[in-house]
Design a protein around this motif. Structure first.
Motif, PDB file in Angstrom:
ATOM      1  N   PHE A 168      14.094  -1.067   5.959  1.00 18.49           N
ATOM      2  CA  PHE A 168      14.175   0.063   4.879  1.00 18.49           C
ATOM      3  C   PHE A 168      15.062   1.155   5.431  1.00 18.49           C
ATOM      4  CE2 PHE A 168       9.555  -1.372   3.586  1.00 18.49           C
ATOM      5  CZ  PHE A 168      10.150  -2.438   2.963  1.00 18.49           C
ATOM      6  N   CYS A 169      16.284   1.458   5.046  1.00 16.31           N
ATOM      7  CA  CYS A 169      16.864   2.512   5.350  1.00 16.31           C
ATOM      8  C   CYS A 169      17.465   3.520   4.446  1.00 16.31           C
ATOM      9  CB  CYS A 169      18.126   1.952   6.297  1.00 16.31           C
ATOM     10  SG  CYS A 169      19.035   3.314   7.138  1.00 16.31           S
ATOM     11  N   TYR A 170      16.707   4.603   4.355  1.00 18.68           N
ATOM     12  CA  TYR A 170      17.010   5.599   3.458  1.00 18.68           C
ATOM     13  C   TYR A 170      17.476   6.903   4.078  1.00 18.68           C
ATOM     14  CZ  TYR A 170      13.144   2.666   1.105  1.00 18.68           C
ATOM     15  OH  TYR A 170      12.922   1.657   0.642  1.00 18.68           O
ATOM     16  N   GLY A 171      18.717   6.744   4.562  1.00 14.86           N
ATOM     17  CA  GLY A 171      19.385   7.909   5.102  1.00 14.86           C
ATOM     18  C   GLY A 171      19.024   8.093   6.623  1.00 14.86           C
ATOM     19  N   GLY A 172      18.529   7.140   7.214  1.00 12.47           N
ATOM     20  CA  GLY A 172      17.737   7.459   8.352  1.00 12.47           C
ATOM     21  C   GLY A 172      18.374   6.691   9.739  1.00 12.47           C
ATOM     22  N   TRP A 173      19.589   6.386   9.531  1.00 14.47           N
ATOM     23  CA  TRP A 173      20.354   5.648  10.598  1.00 14.47           C
ATOM     24  C   TRP A 173      21.816   5.467  10.129  1.00 14.47           C
ATOM     25  CZ3 TRP A 173      23.686   1.419  10.694  1.00 14.47           C
ATOM     26  CH2 TRP A 173      24.045   0.728  11.979  1.00 14.47           C
ATOM     27  N   GLY A 210       0.799  -1.127  -0.181  1.00 17.13           N
ATOM     28  CA  GLY A 210       0.033   0.088   0.191  1.00 17.13           C
ATOM     29  C   GLY A 210       0.686   1.213   0.015  1.00 17.13           C
ATOM     30  N   ASN A 211       0.494   2.284  -0.669  1.00 16.80           N
ATOM     31  CA  ASN A 211       0.996   3.618  -0.707  1.00 16.80           C
ATOM     32  C   ASN A 211       2.432   3.655  -1.222  1.00 16.80           C
ATOM     33  OD1 ASN A 211      -1.367   4.865   0.552  1.00 16.80           O
ATOM     34  ND2 ASN A 211      -0.541   4.144   2.599  1.00 16.80           N
ATOM     35  N   GLY A 212       2.888   2.623  -1.995  1.00 15.29           N
ATOM     36  CA  GLY A 212       4.328   2.539  -2.730  1.00 15.29           C
ATOM     37  C   GLY A 212       5.192   2.271  -1.881  1.00 15.29           C
ATOM     38  N   ILE A 213       5.218   1.664  -0.675  1.00 13.10           N
ATOM     39  CA  ILE A 213       6.108   1.148   0.251  1.00 13.10           C
ATOM     40  C   ILE A 213       7.146   0.222  -0.379  1.00 13.10           C
ATOM     41  CG2 ILE A 213       5.059   2.275   2.266  1.00 13.10           C
ATOM     42  CD1 ILE A 213       4.501  -0.719   2.969  1.00 13.10           C
ATOM     43  N   ASP A 214       6.676  -0.395  -1.582  1.00  9.35           N
ATOM     44  CA  ASP A 214       7.632  -1.437  -2.215  1.00  9.35           C
ATOM     45  C   ASP A 214       8.584  -0.755  -3.048  1.00  9.35           C
ATOM     46  OD1 ASP A 214       5.543  -0.626  -4.038  1.00  9.35           O
ATOM     47  OD2 ASP A 214       5.470  -2.499  -5.032  1.00  9.35           O
ATOM     48  N   THR A 215       8.643   0.633  -3.254  1.00  9.43           N
ATOM     49  CA  THR A 215       9.503   1.320  -3.995  1.00  9.43           C
ATOM     50  C   THR A 215      10.485   2.214  -3.252  1.00  9.43           C
ATOM     51  OG1 THR A 215       7.675   1.784  -5.744  1.00  9.43           O
ATOM     52  CG2 THR A 215       9.623   2.986  -5.950  1.00  9.43           C
ATOM     53  N   VAL A 216      11.836   1.886  -3.508  1.00 11.04           N
ATOM     54  CA  VAL A 216      12.851   2.659  -2.773  1.00 11.04           C
ATOM     55  C   VAL A 216      12.880   4.285  -3.031  1.00 11.04           C
ATOM     56  CG1 VAL A 216      15.350   2.802  -2.666  1.00 11.04           C
ATOM     57  CG2 VAL A 216      14.255   0.472  -2.832  1.00 11.04           C
ATOM     58  N   LEU A 217      12.947   4.871  -1.892  1.00  8.82           N
ATOM     59  CA  LEU A 217      12.899   6.194  -1.983  1.00  8.82           C
ATOM     60  C   LEU A 217      14.505   6.864  -1.880  1.00  8.82           C
ATOM     61  CD1 LEU A 217      10.450   6.876   0.869  1.00  8.82           C
ATOM     62  CD2 LEU A 217      10.235   6.959  -1.561  1.00  8.82           C
ATOM     63  N   PRO A 218      14.882   7.959  -1.938  1.00 10.44           N
ATOM     64  CA  PRO A 218      16.026   8.466  -2.372  1.00 10.44           C
ATOM     65  C   PRO A 218      16.892   8.565  -0.788  1.00 10.44           C
ATOM     66  CG  PRO A 218      14.603   9.861  -3.250  1.00 10.44           C
ATOM     67  CD  PRO A 218      13.699   9.256  -2.650  1.00 10.44           C
ATOM     68  N   ALA A 219      18.010   8.790  -0.891  1.00 12.28           N
ATOM     69  CA  ALA A 219      18.886   8.661   0.323  1.00 12.28           C
ATOM     70  C   ALA A 219      18.664   9.808   1.274  1.00 12.28           C
ATOM     71  CB  ALA A 219      20.395   8.518   0.096  1.00 12.28           C
ATOM     72  N   GLU A 220      18.137  10.903   0.632  1.00 10.75           N
ATOM     73  CA  GLU A 220      18.103  12.240   1.277  1.00 10.75           C
ATOM     74  C   GLU A 220      16.522  12.222   2.065  1.00 10.75           C
ATOM     75  OE1 GLU A 220      18.308  11.957  -2.061  1.00 10.75           O
ATOM     76  OE2 GLU A 220      20.604  12.651  -1.915  1.00 10.75           O
ATOM     77  N   THR A 221      15.792  11.404   2.035  1.00  4.38           N
ATOM     78  CA  THR A 221      14.640  10.963   2.656  1.00  4.38           C
ATOM     79  C   THR A 221      14.752  10.880   4.178  1.00  4.38           C
ATOM     80  OG1 THR A 221      13.832   9.629   0.778  1.00  4.38           O
ATOM     81  CG2 THR A 221      12.342   9.769   2.842  1.00  4.38           C
ATOM     82  N   GLY A 222      15.936  10.314   4.864  1.00  5.55           N
ATOM     83  CA  GLY A 222      15.931  10.496   6.106  1.00  5.55           C
ATOM     84  C   GLY A 222      14.984   9.358   7.139  1.00  5.55           C
ATOM     85  N   GLU A 223      14.635   8.446   6.330  1.00  8.08           N
ATOM     86  CA  GLU A 223      13.715   7.451   6.906  1.00  8.08           C
ATOM     87  C   GLU A 223      14.556   6.253   7.079  1.00  8.08           C
ATOM     88  OE1 GLU A 223      10.810   8.071   7.988  1.00  8.08           O
ATOM     89  OE2 GLU A 223       9.828   9.766   6.730  1.00  8.08           O
ATOM     90  N   ALA A 224      13.760   5.627   8.194  1.00 11.60           N
ATOM     91  CA  ALA A 224      14.395   4.076   8.410  1.00 11.60           C
ATOM     92  C   ALA A 224      13.271   3.429   9.187  1.00 11.60           C
ATOM     93  CB  ALA A 224      15.457   4.112   9.542  1.00 11.60           C
ATOM     94  N   GLU A 225      12.842   2.150   8.793  1.00  9.59           N
ATOM     95  CA  GLU A 225      11.679   1.505   9.339  1.00  9.59           C
ATOM     96  C   GLU A 225      11.935  -0.048   9.406  1.00  9.59           C
ATOM     97  OE1 GLU A 225       9.664   4.795   7.293  1.00  9.59           O
ATOM     98  OE2 GLU A 225      10.548   3.160   6.496  1.00  9.59           O
ATOM     99  N   MET A 226      11.802  -0.861  10.319  1.00  4.99           N
ATOM    100  CA  MET A 226      11.704  -2.010  10.474  1.00  4.99           C
ATOM    101  C   MET A 226      10.240  -2.804  10.636  1.00  4.99           C
ATOM    102  SD  MET A 226      13.887  -4.564  10.682  1.00  4.99           S
ATOM    103  CE  MET A 226      13.618  -6.212  10.531  1.00  4.99           C
ATOM    104  N   LEU A 227       9.904  -3.804   9.642  1.00  3.20           N
ATOM    105  CA  LEU A 227       8.701  -4.459   9.699  1.00  3.20           C
ATOM    106  C   LEU A 227       8.881  -6.025   9.493  1.00  3.20           C
ATOM    107  CD1 LEU A 227       8.589  -2.087   7.191  1.00  3.20           C
ATOM    108  CD2 LEU A 227       6.291  -2.185   7.775  1.00  3.20           C
ATOM    109  N   TYR A 228       7.846  -6.775  10.098  1.00  4.08           N
ATOM    110  CA  TYR A 228       8.075  -8.296   9.784  1.00  4.08           C
ATOM    111  C   TYR A 228       6.623  -8.901   9.193  1.00  4.08           C
ATOM    112  CZ  TYR A 228      11.772  -8.520  13.199  1.00  4.08           C
ATOM    113  OH  TYR A 228      13.203  -8.350  13.788  1.00  4.08           O
TER     114      TYR A 228
END
Length: 317
Positions: A246-251, A192-210
């Motif tokens: 998913f780590c897009y510059g957030g760790w 949903g909402n395109g979370i299967d698509t990689v974001l740019p490194a400048e996004t500053g996000e990091a998530e862990m899911l199972y």
């Protein structure tokens, strides 16, 4: 961790692989011969020397390539059954011994220090990928438990895509740095909402899911610009869950270089720590002398494959 430590190369017409026994036995490079794509992240810490121990922090190690998390992922304190465990476990910190080697095969072994566990893996080059056979044994005198997660940090670019088995329709969120996906414990719809698509490194996000328990052990990463995919296969009987980082510059934060990677992590439990797995009755138990074995496969598709064809190769197999 040292820049000039020994590496072992396995190469055929499809891929070139580099393994670093003295850096936690990690697979440090996996390059497609047809596209030139490097599928694994490369370390920014390779000049750092790290003494193994309970206070070692994963972010100060090589923190790249395919590493092994055993007997935990997150750090565990002394209230954990069996005692404390260091961040990301013992084995990423250790120098592994090469026990066998040929032109297309290498076997490695190491003994843990937080738990009486002997860990072995045999990496074999295949026509278009790798097969990895793992074995962990309790060499102690009493029962011991562990959590295992494979930790492949895949190199990414914006617009790359992630594929999960079709049964993975929702994921449990355990961490979201900026709350982009919600709060820990929330169920997140996939994709949903395109979370299967990689974001740019400048996004500053990091998530862990199972995921929930899986019956299909296949997932993959599609490198959009190079039009080539990597498929990860595992037995859900041995690894019933899949973790996604998913780590897009957030760790890790601070002034250090920020990680840009996706990790698809087959695991024995959907838990960040061995203590959590124990509390939920999901820690894997081994009696003295008992062992547990499993396999992991990595397959590279031909170049030129479309996103839709790659997705179908995983979801409609």
């Amino acid at each position: 961790m040292g820049l000039h430590r020994k590496t072992i190369a396995l190469t055929n017409s499809s891929l070139s692989v580099s393994i670093a026994p003295e850096e936690g036995g990690r697979i440090r490079s996996l390059v497609s011969q047809s596209s030139g794509i490097e599928f694994l992240t490369q370390s920014t810490n390779e000049n750092l020397r790290l003494k193994p121990g309970y206070d070692a922090q994963f972010q100060h190690g090589a923190c790249a390539g395919i590493e092994e998390c055993l007997p935990t992922v997150g750090i565990c304190d002394d209230t954990t059954a069996g005692g404390p465990v260091p961040d990301h476990g013992d084995f990423w910190q250790l120098r592994w011994k090469v026990t066998a080697q040929s032109a297309d095969h290498v076997a490695l072994a190491a003994n843990g220090f937080s738990r009486p566990l002997s860990f072995q893996k045999a990496i074999s080059l295949q026509v278009s990928g790798l097969s990895i056979h793992y074995r962990v044994q309790n060499v102690g005198q009493s029962d011991t438990s562990f959590l295992y997660a494979c930790h492949p940090l895949f190199a990414i670019e914006p617009g790359d895509r992630i594929v999960l088995p079709p049964e993975a329709k929702t994921l449990q969120l355990t961490y979201s740095r900026a709350g982009r996906m919600g709060q820990p414990g929330d169920q997140v719809t996939w994709p949903g909402n395109g979370i299967d698509t990689v974001l740019p490194a400048e996004t500053g996000e990091a998530e862990m899911l199972y995921t929930d328990t899986l019956s299909t052990g296949r997932c993959g990463l599609y490198r959009s610009e190079g039009k080539q995919g990597l498929i990860l296969s595992f037995s859900p009987l041995a690894m019933p869950y899949l973790g996604l980082w998913f780590c897009y510059g957030g760790w890790p934060g601070g002034s250090a270089p920020q990680q840009y990677a996706v990790a698809l992590e087959p695991t024995t439990a959907p838990c960040g720590t061995l203590k959590q797995a124990q509390e939920q009755g999901l820690a894997f138990q081994l009696a003295p002398g008992e062992d547990f074995a499993w396999d992991l496969g990595i397959h590279l598709t031909p170049t030129g494959i479309t996103w839709e064809a790659f997705r179908k190769s995983i979801q409609e197999r």
